[in-house]
Design a protein around this motif. Structure first.
Motif, PDB file in Angstrom:
ATOM      1  N   LEU A   1      70.701  19.023  43.846  1.00  0.00           N
ATOM      2  CA  LEU A   1      70.848  18.246  45.205  1.00  0.00           C
ATOM      3  C   LEU A   1      69.497  17.048  45.341  1.00  0.00           C
ATOM      4  O   LEU A   1      70.097  16.302  46.388  1.00  0.00           O
ATOM      5  CB  LEU A   1      70.345  19.311  45.851  1.00  0.00           C
TER       6      LEU A   1
ATOM      7  N   PHE B   1      70.528  14.198  42.409  1.00  0.00           N
ATOM      8  CA  PHE B   1      71.605  13.722  42.134  1.00  0.00           C
ATOM      9  C   PHE B   1      71.682  12.554  43.610  1.00  0.00           C
ATOM     10  O   PHE B   1      73.009  12.124  44.110  1.00  0.00           O
ATOM     11  CB  PHE B   1      73.035  14.317  42.318  1.00  0.00           C
ATOM     12  N   HIS B   2      70.719  12.296  44.708  1.00  0.00           N
ATOM     13  CA  HIS B   2      70.389  11.124  45.281  1.00  0.00           C
ATOM     14  C   HIS B   2      70.104  10.492  44.893  1.00  0.00           C
ATOM     15  O   HIS B   2      70.174   9.454  43.770  1.00  0.00           O
ATOM     16  CB  HIS B   2      68.661  11.307  45.684  1.00  0.00           C
TER      17      HIS B   2
ATOM     18  N   ARG C   1      76.522  10.450  44.238  1.00  0.00           N
ATOM     19  CA  ARG C   1      77.359  11.059  45.352  1.00  0.00           C
ATOM     20  C   ARG C   1      77.982  11.590  45.249  1.00  0.00           C
ATOM     21  O   ARG C   1      78.093  13.294  45.587  1.00  0.00           O
ATOM     22  CB  ARG C   1      76.955   9.793  46.606  1.00  0.00           C
TER      23      ARG C   1
ATOM     24  N   GLY D   1      75.896  15.438  43.364  1.00  0.00           N
ATOM     25  CA  GLY D   1      75.627  15.843  44.964  1.00  0.00           C
ATOM     26  C   GLY D   1      76.753  16.676  45.948  1.00  0.00           C
ATOM     27  O   GLY D   1      75.981  17.773  46.230  1.00  0.00           O
TER      28      GLY D   1
ATOM     29  N   GLU E   1      76.433  20.451  46.118  1.00  0.00           N
ATOM     30  CA  GLU E   1      77.111  20.899  47.605  1.00  0.00           C
ATOM     31  C   GLU E   1      77.369  22.070  47.938  1.00  0.00           C
ATOM     32  O   GLU E   1      77.391  23.525  49.077  1.00  0.00           O
ATOM     33  CB  GLU E   1      76.525  20.180  48.355  1.00  0.00           C
TER      34      GLU E   1
END
Length: 418
Positions: free
Chosen positions: A10, A13-14, A322, A325, A329
């Motif tokens: 998380l 992968f910002h 994006r 990420g 999630e």
């Protein structure tokens, strides 16, 4: 270091651009057809080069420019800023931009963290005192707080610059008044800026290079006005300058007139997943695999899931990051320890929904025609679709456009409706 768990992913992968040397070393991947090496050669070989740089949003322009800055550190004194951070993103005027160029140069040239021996180590205090007095005189009466008399010259420059940027970004009345005064005395502002540029270059033995980002994120009409109507002002400073500009503007009938005022223009192409005929591009896919695996251990993503994420990215590095990420999630919410195909599809659906919200009825018809193989003409609707990223540009020997892969299921559904 790549993430060893989905929780860590998380963070890795910002989707923010890579800025620091550490981030570039950890996550940067050389990409096919990047023009940055050619740009660096031009900047080292020529002085006062004025450059336009474009590419789709989240294609990786900021990361590439940060890499360029790192590669030019020995030859250039770089003043790098974003109009979104500095000015009002909904109302950028050429006078705002010229004032921002000047104040950012003065701030960097007097930064005591960079030059601990004081401003005299880089710029003569007498010169900066003259610049500061000129600025204070020109903005007199606009409700700026005078700098404390005991403050150092460096502090006074920063104190005034911070106030001006704040008022340019938030106060419409002050912004308009400041523009009027700057416009009336623009030649004087450019002259003062050039004095400081010359002093910096003489003392630092490096060329001054301004990098002005995020003009490509402005309203298209605003960007067109800046580059078409005020190019002479934007190129007046005697230093090298790189401006980002919207990819849709390159397709505008006005672009030949815009480009004529600049020395070079460069395009950052999206990473190509297929060629113009639809044949897979192994090099492009391998590049995006490397981007992904720099951020996460390969054991944490199933091969088929990664294949789907890469295809859905359309070759946009920022979109792939994006997607990674979001997929991590969704996997965590479902109690999984790896990104599987289901997690990937949830992430893809989320971004598809974002793009779907931009589409009008007439957009569907244009995109469907392109998906069917029809060549598109340079029309306003096509430029708008390029601007939003629903149409993407790629390169073989020459540029071509394709429908963003993530939208293709929507177009097939739309076609099948009675």
């Amino acid at each position: 270091m790549s993430a060893t768990s989905l929780e860590e992913a998380l963070n890795t992968f910002h989707p923010a651009p890579l800025r620091s040397e550490e981030e570039l070393n950890l996550y940067y991947v050389e990409r096919p057809l990047s023009p940055l090496d050619r740009m660096a050669i031009q900047l080292r070989s020529r002085q006062r080069l004025k450059v336009l740089f474009t590419g789709h949003r989240i294609a990786g322009k900021t990361t590439e420019l940060n890499r360029l800055t790192a590669n030019l550190v020995d030859s250039h004194f770089v003043v790098h800023f974003s109009v979104l951070d500095t000015l009002n993103a909904y109302d950028v005027h050429y006078a705002d931009l010229m004032l921002a160029l000047a104040t950012r140069l003065f701030q960097r040239a007097t930064d005591e963290r960079l030059f601990p021996r004081g401003v005299g180590a880089l710029v003569q205090e007498k010169l900066l005192e003259d610049v500061l007095l000129w600025l204070e005189k020109r903005i007199e009466g606009l409700q700026f707080i005078p700098s404390p008399t005991e403050m150092s010259l460096s502090g006074r420059v920063n104190f005034l610059a911070v106030q001006m940027e704040a008022k340019l970004s938030t106060e419409a009345v002050t912004r308009q008044a400041l523009r009027e005064r700057v416009s009336m005395h623009l030649s004087e502002l450019v002259e003062k800026t050039n004095y400081v540029v010359g002093e910096v270059e003489r003392k630092a033995q490096r060329q001054v290079l301004f990098i002005v980002e995020d003009i490509d994120k402005l309203d298209l009409a605003n960007a067109r006005d800046l580059f078409l109507e005020h190019a002479r002002s934007l190129t007046a400073v005697r230093a090298s300058i790189i401006y980002t500009f919207p990819v849709a503007l390159r397709y505008s009938p006005d672009f030949p007139h815009v480009a004529a005022n600049f020395d070079r223009h460069f395009i950052l192409p999206n990473v190509r997943l297929v060629d113009r005929k639809g044949n897979p591009d192994a090099q492009g896919r391998q590049t995006l695999e490397q981007v992904f695996y720099r951020r996460i251990d390969r054991n944490l993503v199933e091969p088929e899931a990664l294949r789907r994420l890469i295809e859905a990215s359309g070759g946009l590095v920022g979109t792939l990051v994006r997607l990674g990420g979001l997929a991590a999630e969704h996997a965590l919410v479902d109690g999984k320890q790896t990104i599987d195909s289901e997690s990937a599809e949830h992430a893809i659906a989320e971004i598809r929904g974002d793009l779907r919200a931009l589409l009008r009825k007439e957009d569907y018809e244009v995109l469907r025609r392109r998906l069917a193989g029809e060549e598109l003409f340079n029309e306003e609707i096509v430029r708008e679709l390029l601007y939003t990223g629903c149409l993407l540009e790629y390169h073989n020997d020459e540029p071509w456009t394709g429908v963003h892969p993530i939208l293709q299921p929507l177009l097939k559904e739309w076609k099948e409706r009675p």
